[in-house]
Every structure is written in C-alpha cells, then in structure tokens.
Scaffold this motif. Structure first.
Motif, PDB file in Angstrom:
ATOM      1  N   GLY A 275      27.071  28.965 -19.925  1.00 11.24           N
ATOM      2  CA  GLY A 275      27.820  28.025 -19.100  1.00 11.24           C
ATOM      3  C   GLY A 275      27.426  28.127 -17.638  1.00 11.24           C
ATOM      4  N   PHE A 276      27.162  29.346 -17.188  1.00  9.86           N
ATOM      5  CA  PHE A 276      26.883  29.504 -15.758  1.00  9.86           C
ATOM      6  C   PHE A 276      25.579  28.827 -15.360  1.00  9.86           C
ATOM      7  N   LEU A 277      24.612  28.786 -16.275  1.00  7.87           N
ATOM      8  CA  LEU A 277      23.372  28.086 -15.951  1.00  7.87           C
ATOM      9  C   LEU A 277      23.607  26.575 -15.952  1.00  7.87           C
ATOM     10  N   LEU A 278      24.315  26.107 -16.977  1.00  9.26           N
ATOM     11  CA  LEU A 278      24.597  24.671 -17.055  1.00  9.26           C
ATOM     12  C   LEU A 278      25.381  24.219 -15.829  1.00  9.26           C
ATOM     13  N   ASN A 279      26.283  25.068 -15.394  1.00  4.90           N
ATOM     14  CA  ASN A 279      27.054  24.772 -14.199  1.00  4.90           C
ATOM     15  C   ASN A 279      26.126  24.709 -12.980  1.00  4.90           C
ATOM     16  N   ALA A 280      25.254  25.673 -12.871  1.00  2.00           N
ATOM     17  CA  ALA A 280      24.335  25.718 -11.721  1.00  2.00           C
ATOM     18  C   ALA A 280      23.462  24.475 -11.660  1.00  2.00           C
ATOM     19  N   LEU A 281      23.055  23.984 -12.849  1.00  2.00           N
ATOM     20  CA  LEU A 281      22.160  22.829 -12.883  1.00  2.00           C
ATOM     21  C   LEU A 281      22.810  21.573 -12.289  1.00  2.00           C
ATOM     22  N   LYS A 282      24.129  21.602 -12.161  1.00  2.00           N
ATOM     23  CA  LYS A 282      24.826  20.444 -11.587  1.00  2.00           C
ATOM     24  C   LYS A 282      24.779  20.416 -10.070  1.00  2.00           C
TER      25      LYS A 282
END
Lengths: 592, 592
Positions: free
Chosen positions: A519-526
């Motif tokens: 989740g933290f990577l997906l969040n960062a990609l935003k």
C-alpha cells in the motif's frame, strides 16, 4: 606495525637491510643444523633461515620445534640465496632472511588440514574450519577479487552521480513470491519484521522522493530450499534511475561491464554488448540466458518433419509441436552408442523429453542413424541442409512441445559444449536478453504470474494488448547474461496508477491484498512519481563468473550450507525460553 | 534520458538552445496570461514560462491547472530573463525556459505537506510520507553527504590495502550484552539465527585467516529500548588489522578524519588529533567523550573544601568524596536566581547530585554566594585562585562522589555551553580518549563487566594486575570523539588463549558459557591467531556530526521511530498463522 615489511615485499635491492617479518609457518625444513621456514602472509612468501652464525643453538632448536601454521615474528638481515637455490616462481625468490631473532607470537594446534595441501578435505570440514580454508591462496584471491569488483562498481556509479542510500533490513513482507525470513518484534507483540528479498519498493520510493539516481550494494534474503548456487542471504548491486528508458540502463551497465572486465581482469569487452530478444534467445538457444561462447544453435526442422512418414516426427508436427535440433560439429565419432544412450536418458530424466533422435553425417555426406531407414533420402538431405551438416557432424533432435525442445536442447548444448571442451575458460562473454514476456501462465492454476515482478512496465507498443492478449504483451525488461548465467536483471517500472491497477487485476491481486502488501508504494505513486527503472546485479554470481569458479560458496567469506546452516558458528542455534517469551512466542517444537 | 538537461544545469551560455526538462512543480504563478513554474529536480530549480507566443492557449490552460509536486516534462528554448527578474541566489537565475511543449508525466494528489513549506508538520507525518519529506533540500543534502562520507571512507581504506569483506547477517547470538534480534529457522525446527550486533567475531576470524586488513560498512542490530539517537539497525564502518598496536589504528583513523573533513566539508583538521587518557578526560571534563570545542574544564577543589568549616564542603571531603567545579566565564550576570534554581534541579534530577553551589566573582574580585557567609575569606580566595576566577565569572561546584561530580559537571558544561552560545557550529573538533579501564564493576551484583568487550587486550604494562587488581588494569582501547560525541571505538584484541581465559574468569564467564557463545572464535584462536586490533566507526553518528544535525533520523533514509516502527511501511506487521507454523512457532499473543 610489528613488521617492517610484508612477506611479499623483499627483493634483491633489500639485501643487507635489517627487517622484521610476521607471518604463518607455511613449511619448515631442517638442513644441516639450520632451519628453513617459508613464512607466509597475505602478500606472499619469504624464505627465512634460522641457522649459524646469526642464530644461536637455542634459537635454532626453538625454530625446529615450531609447528606449521603457527604465527611467528623474525628479525634479521636480507641476504642473497645460495647459487642454484633461487626460485624464479616466487616474487621474493632471489633472497632469504637470515634470522637473528625468532619469536612464536601464537602457536598453532595440529590443524585438520593445511592451506598448502593439494588434497583438500570435504567442503563440510573446510566450512567448519573456515579460518584455515580462507588461508588458501585461491580463497584469498577470490575474496580480493570480490572486494575489487565491488569497489570498481562503486567508483563507477559515484562517477555517474548516483547516491548510495542504505535501505532497511528490518522491513515488511515484500511481494516477490519467495518465502520471507521473519523477525519477531518485542515491542509490538505478535508482529514481525521481514528481511528484504530486495530493496525494490524502497528504491522506487527514492525515485518518488526525487533522488534521481540511487545505488546500493544490498543484502537480500530468501528462505527457499537451496540449490547449489543459492544462498539464504545474497548480495545485489541494486540501482534505480528516473526519467529513463531501458536504453539508458543498458548503456550504463554496458559501461560497467567493460570497466569491470578491464580494471579487474585486464580484459577488453567490445561495446555495445550484443542483444537478443527473449523470443530470439528461446528460438536460437532454448534458454533466456544463453551461453554465447560457442555456437551449436538450435534449428527448427518441423517443416521438414511434417513432410516425412516417420511417425514420431510427423506426429509431432501434426500435433502442433516441434522438431528442433542442434548440429554438434565434428562429434560423429566422439560419442559411442552407450554415450548417446546416456544423453537420451539425460534429456528424458531432466527435461521430460520423450527421446533423442540423432544422425551422423557420413563421409559421403549421407545421414546415418538407427531411424534413418524410416526417412526418405530427400528428407534426410533437407534435414542436412537446414542443419548445415558436414561430414563428421552429429545432428541431434528433439520432437516435443516448444518448452521441452527448448529446455532439452539448451541442456544438451551446455552439456556437450563442456564435454567437448568448446568453452574457452578465458573468455568473458556478456550479452543482453530483452523484451521478456510480461506474464507467464501457471499451468496448474491457469493464473497469470508476473515474469519479473508486478511493477514491471509493458513495452509502450504492447500497452493496448495488456488486457485482451496478456500472453503477447512484452515487458520493458532486460537481463544481463555472462557466460550463460543470468548476472542481472531489471525493468522499467510502472509509474502510473491506472496501468498498475490493470496489472494487479490480471495477476489476481485484489485491492485489499495490494493495499496490505505494498500500500505504501501505491500511495507514493499518487504523489508525483517520475518514470523510472533500474536493475539488480547478482554480486555473488558476478564474482563467481569473473573468478571462473562454479561454486558460489567459494566467493562468500562465510557462506551457509545447502541446509542454510553455518558450519563454523553452528548457526542457527538454540535460544532461551526467556528470549522467546520476551518476543511473545512459543516454540512448537522441542529441540533435542 | 527523457530530459536533455537537469534543472540545475542551464546557464547564460545555453540561451537559444532547445531543451527538454523533467521535474517536480515546486511552485506556480499566473502572470497576465502566462504560467510561471519553478521546476525542481535533485540538481536544482529552473524557471519555466508557459505563455505566448511559444505556447498556445490550450497549453497555457493546462499548465495553469497542474498541481504542486506533479511531475512534468517541458520542451522549449532557453531565454534571458527579463531585466530585473534575474535571481542571483539561483544557479540558473539568469535564464528561463520558454516552453513550447508541456506534459504532465504524473499528477500529484493534494500532499499533506510540501517540501518547500517552512512550517514543517510533526515528525510522525513526515515519516509516514517519507517520499515527500525526502524531497526537502535539507534531507537530500544529508543523504548526499552520507553517500560522500561513506565513499570517501571506502576510497581511503582501498588505498590502504584493506579487503572489503561481507560478513553474515544471519548469524549466531553475539556476546555483546544487548538483546539480539532473532530469526526463526524453518529448516532447523526450534532454532534461531541472530542478527549481528557487530561483525566482531567474524572480523577476528578474518585475521586468523590471514586477511591482514579487513574493512566493511556493516549493518548492525540491537533490540534495545531506543533513545533519541539510537536505531534498531545502524551502520558501522568496521575494520580490523593484524600485527598492529593501538598507534597504528589511531594513526590510520587520524588520516581518515582529515581526509573526510577535507573532501566532504572542505575543512582542514590538524594531525595528529589530540589525545586524552580516560583518566584525564574524567578529571578535566567528567566524561569519556569530552566536548573540546570550548573550555570550562573541571577543577578539583577538594583540598580547599577540606580546610573549610562549611558542613557540606568539609563533610564531602571528610567522606573521601569530591568538591569539583567549573568556571563559567562572564556568566555572573547572565543567570538569574531562578535560572540557577533550574540548573540545581537539573543536576539533582538528571545526575542525582545533592545540590549546586555557586559563586559570582564580583567586580572587586570577591566571591559572592548565598553560602559565602559560611566560608572564610581566605578559603574563598583560594577557591577563586584555583578556579582562575575573574570579575564577572560564575563558579559552580558539586560536592559529591567522584561519579556524580563527573556526570553532573559534564552535564552542566554541555548545557551551559549551549545556552551561552560557546559552541561554533562550524568547528569540527576531533580527539581520542585512550587507556580506558578494562573493567567496570556492576554496583548491584558486584561483578566485573568488560568496559568494551571480553576480547579487549590489557595494556602490556598492566598485564600483571589482571588478576590481583582488575580495577587498575587499563585496556588497549581507544575512542574517537567528535564534537563531544563518541564517533567510534576500538581495541587491540587478546590473541592468546591464556589471557583470554583469565579475562573470562574475571567476567564470570565459565568455560561452558564461553564455548556455547563464541566457541568458534576460541577454537580459531588455537590455530595461529596473529596479534590484531580494530575499530568501528558509527556512520550514522559521523554523518549527523558532519552535517551539524542533532537527530539521527535525519541522516537515515528510512529510519524507525523510537518504538522501532517504520511509519511508512507500517513494519513490523502481521503475518499469517501458516507462516508461523512453517517456522515451528506459535504466537503467544493475538493481535487485535
């Protein structure tokens, strides 16, 4: 320093100089009242003489008693060796040191083996007494080579503006498929850290953070059942760059390969390195890390096979399968029937092939084989033409599925090249395989798996096929191959949330799972992720290949066995129940 | 590369050049139909103008909509800035890029904070959104500084013939006192690996193996309750050398300090670095890592106190305790009674002192204090002379045990120096503390503990005292101190079994325990161990001190909180029961 010089340093010009040397007793000889010792350290070997008139009788007696591999200190003058006693093979072979002072700094108990002995004991004993094994010149050379390769890499990337960033060892489970090593938390009851399988997510985060160029020599961990060339902990040269495509990464690593080969081995590597697409590699070599040090390329003869009446060939072609072969040059008389039977067993047992068809090209240019009577002469001639067969060649064929012909012929290629001595051990052959498929189907479950990892970007040209024809969709992925081994691999990453979503859908990773795992990577990609990509190079593998070795444990100072144990420290070991209690754990098994 | 130049690269000489830039939208301003964007990447900031005539209306509208921290690509010509609009503070301040093409590579959602904002949110939020926090120039600078320091160190040791050797992360429990992080083994039921607290045992093994000079930038782990400047995983520059004494190690690190200061900070450090014995450090500064950037040395006035009738002073001296003080220059008027009361509370609460005695040196040279009436003028004069008091000075005293006066006055020194601004932040003050005691007594149990670790060799001159007077026995130990912080520490090791045995006896480590905990090292020492020693430097601490920062988390890319958690990845996390079963474990607690 206790010493004035190393054991590899003294030359003719030092004759007459008073020196102090320290080192290990490599060997000892008693000659007419004088003791000759070959004194060894990391830098070399020096002959030391403890004899009259420099040494008194007590000293000579003491020297005579010293055991092999003891550590001693001697002081004396550098002298010419006697005529006929010089040793041209030794850098210090012109001189000897005539010792006035002799001191045992530390004696050596009777060792289970000595570094100088030619008949080495089994690997288990050598691992248990690793401090003796590492005294062997070959081991020292491998470790020095490793140190040099890593230093060359670090220099190269520093010159290219990379920032060396350490990422955590105590992390979270990563989604790369293998089993994680877990570390129970004391502070957070019931929770666990995971040791990283790679710094993948962190390095992508660093790109989102704008670091632009990241590099790290990173320890990675996988709790897998170990093959001969795998270790539970291994080392990667890991890097990531922003605003790049695969050409930038490949070009950068091309430079690194040439630089390393030159600086470490003194070998010239021609750039750019040759490239094959994955498709071509499978067609010509049956393998995604083909060994290009020799030919013996795979040729597809299905079109000829389809025309024959020979049941095995014709049936294969009719079923949509393949008849593919290799031309083993000049091998017609080198393999007996029994040896060919062994090869047949090999492809059956190791690769599930149904059999091995073979033909000798006779002196008159015809093909002979136990099955040649089943084939028309014109078809035999066509086979020969396609395979470029010449008198004395041996042609070998598999008639099977695409996968089995790939694996079986790749296996044969490798085995035959070794047996026939086709490989020059001095050659360092480096190349790229590109345009890997995005996905591979798990034949059992019918599900798609990511061939690299779920963050790999498709080729722009294949983006449209992502949902309809995932099997055709190629990835922006590239593997570095050295001497037929995968020495590194990388991809351009997906940097937009929409494509990432589609890929997760295909892989059957639902939103909750994705959120939970990364989740933290997906969040960062935003929050403003740049286009980025990278590569990881297997350091252990590089060193092994550069050193010309074939056992990964020979390039690691303190390796684990195939059962993930350290023979020297006896890790893993028992711990107190108290420690487990503190970690909120109970052991389900009692250790004898 | 997607870009032709970085955002820090363009100068006047590029005017007229067509360029492509990629980066993050630092800020955006709308000026009369044109959009001005400050475009940022790791290398700098460039002003981009999207306006007529180069950009059409659609492009200008699109640019007007782009959100802060989005990643964009622009193409256009480098142009002169308008007169009066140049920015001398910016390397690219003379030019701007007039954009013909504008493309959002990836938009940014509304961020919880922006890297450019001056009022930063709390650390927890910054750690959660580490990818945003790392965009702050200060964070990037710290990470680049770290990368440079480590590179400088590696270069230095490579030039000095050190071999960089990786030691295992999956190891055995080490005997260094702190709690180990454990890793359950799947293959060996009920057994555990431990993450290393340091590579201590391995590096000694490498010396036994004859590696002569070993270096490694090593990850180390301690499962301790965390103080502000501790992390569960931390990084050490770890090295070991054979056939050396402490002078060799100190000389080598002297060179490293000077080289690092010069290359990384452009500062000159005079060599050799000053040295204090541990005894002297405690006498003059009350601390084994004294801050030498300012004076305010401790003076022992017990001899004068013993002559007075003042109960507190006289009683202390009579009890064999100490009256020691510091002279706080020119501070007489700088501390109010209330502030002095606070200082008194501080030494009582933090160091267990019974109180704080203080005197102002008046203009007429006399000492004034609430307690001065209890003291004879000649004794006050003696105090003043010993303390070198001058009008305007403030003298502060503790009357207590040696330990409390050390700790209390060291604490006061540090606090007052900070409050009075005595510390020049530009100064890098490096020194050595040597001749540490071998042992310290655990006051509760009465047992001896090793001050460094159980492999530390005593000074040769003190060897005879090892068994009879362990308290007097000094170690071949040395700590590097930078700006009042311990930045590294090392020892010469015991290389012979007999001395090692004696030390274990003293420490109450019996044979079975020794065998169990580090039997493999003891075993190795029997097979020809050279005299050897080394040092470990705290990389995190070095970077923090070199960067002039006071929070260790600002020099680690992905640090843990004081509760050993990673706010971004939410590590440690839950794992499946299946995973625990595979590891032969049961969790004793259920996580909500």
């Amino acid at each position: 320093m206790l010493r004035s010089h190393t054991c590899g340093q003294l030359r003719k010009e030092h004759i007459g100089t008073e020196v102090t040397l320290c080192g290990w007793v490599e060997s000892k000889r008693d000659h007419g009242g004088a003791v000759f010792i070959d004194l060894r350290d990391r830098y070399g070997l020096t002959q030391v003489v403890i004899g009259p008139p420099e040494a008194n009788a007590a000293l000579i007696t003491e020297a005579g008693r010293v055991s092999a591999e003891s550590v001693i200190l001697i002081r004396g003058k550098v002298a010419n060796r006697l005529e006929g006693k010089t040793n041209a093979k030794l850098a210090t072979g012109d001189i000897e040191v005539r010792s006035e002072h002799f001191e045992v700094l530390n004696p050596c108990a009777t060792p289970p083996f000595t570094p100088g002995q030619s008949d080495l004991p089994g690997e288990d004993l050598r691992l248990k007494y690793r401090f003796l094994d590492l005294r062997r010149p070959a081991m020292l050379r491998a470790m020095v080579l490793r140190s040099k390769i890593v230093k060359t890499m670090r220099d190269y990337f520093a010159e290219h503006d990379f920032i060396d960033v350490e990422t955590p060892i105590l992390g979270r489970s990563t989604p790369e498929g293998a089993r994680d090593y877990l570390v129970p938390s004391r502070v957070h009851a019931g929770k666990f850290y995971a040791l990283p399988q790679s710094p993948q997510l962190y390095k992508q985060i660093l790109m989102v953070a704008g670091f632009d160029r990241y590099v790290q020599v990173a320890k990675c961990f996988r709790d897998e059942d170990l093959r001969a060339d795998r270790q539970p902990e291994f080392t990667q040269l890991d890097l990531e760059m922003s605003f790049v495509d695969h050409e930038d990464i490949i070009g950068l690593i091309d430079g690194l390969v040439a630089r390393s080969a030159k600086e470490v081995l003194g070998k010239e590597v021609k750039l750019p390195l040759p490239r094959l697409t994955w498709d071509e590699a499978m067609r010509r070599f049956g393998h995604d890390a083909p060994d290009l040090r020799f030919g013996m390329e795979i040729v597809d003869c299905t079109s000829v096979a389809a025309k024959t009446e020979f049941r095995v060939f014709r049936g294969t072609a009719d079923a949509g399968n393949f008849v593919r072969g290799i031309n083993v040059k000049d091998a017609a008389t080198k393999y007996s029937r029994r040896q060919i039977d062994e090869l047949t067993e090999y492809v059956k047992h190791d690769f599930g092939a149904k059999g091995l068809a073979w033909f000798r090209v006779e002196d008159d240019g015809t093909l002979w084989s136990p099955i040649s009577k089943n084939l028309e002469p014109e078809h035999l001639a066509e086979f020969k033409t396609l395979m470029a067969g010449e008198p004395g060649d041996m042609l070998m064929f598999l008639a099977d599925s695409w996968e089995v012909t790939c694996k079986g012929l790749a296996g044969l290629r490798k085995r035959l090249a070794n047996e026939l001595g086709l490989i020059d051990p001095e050659v360092l052959n480096c190349s790229w395989v590109t345009e890997f498929p995005m996905f591979e189907k798990d034949e059992e479950t019918g599900r798609w798996n990511a061939m690299h990892h779920p963050f790999t970007a498709p080729l722009k040209s294949d983006l449209a096929m992502l949902t309809e024809s995932p099997e055709k969709c190629r990835a922006q992925a590239y593997d570095l191959v050295i001497n037929g081994s995968e020495a590194g691999g990388g991809t351009i990453r997906i940097h937009d949330a929409a494509t990432q979503s589609k890929v997760f859908d295909l892989l059957g990773i639902d939103e909750a799972t994705a959120e939970d795992r990364f989740g933290f990577l997906l969040n960062a990609l935003k929050f403003g992720a740049p286009p980025h990509g990278g590569i990881a190079l297997g350091i252990d593998r590089w060193v092994m290949l550069f050193a010309g070795l074939d056992n990964i444990r020979e390039v690691i100072a303190f390796p684990k066995t195939q059962k993930a144990a350290d023979m020297m420290t006896e890790a893993p070991g028992r711990v107190d129940t108290d420690q487990l209690t503190e970690l909120h754990l109970r052991s389900a098994k009692v250790v004898k």
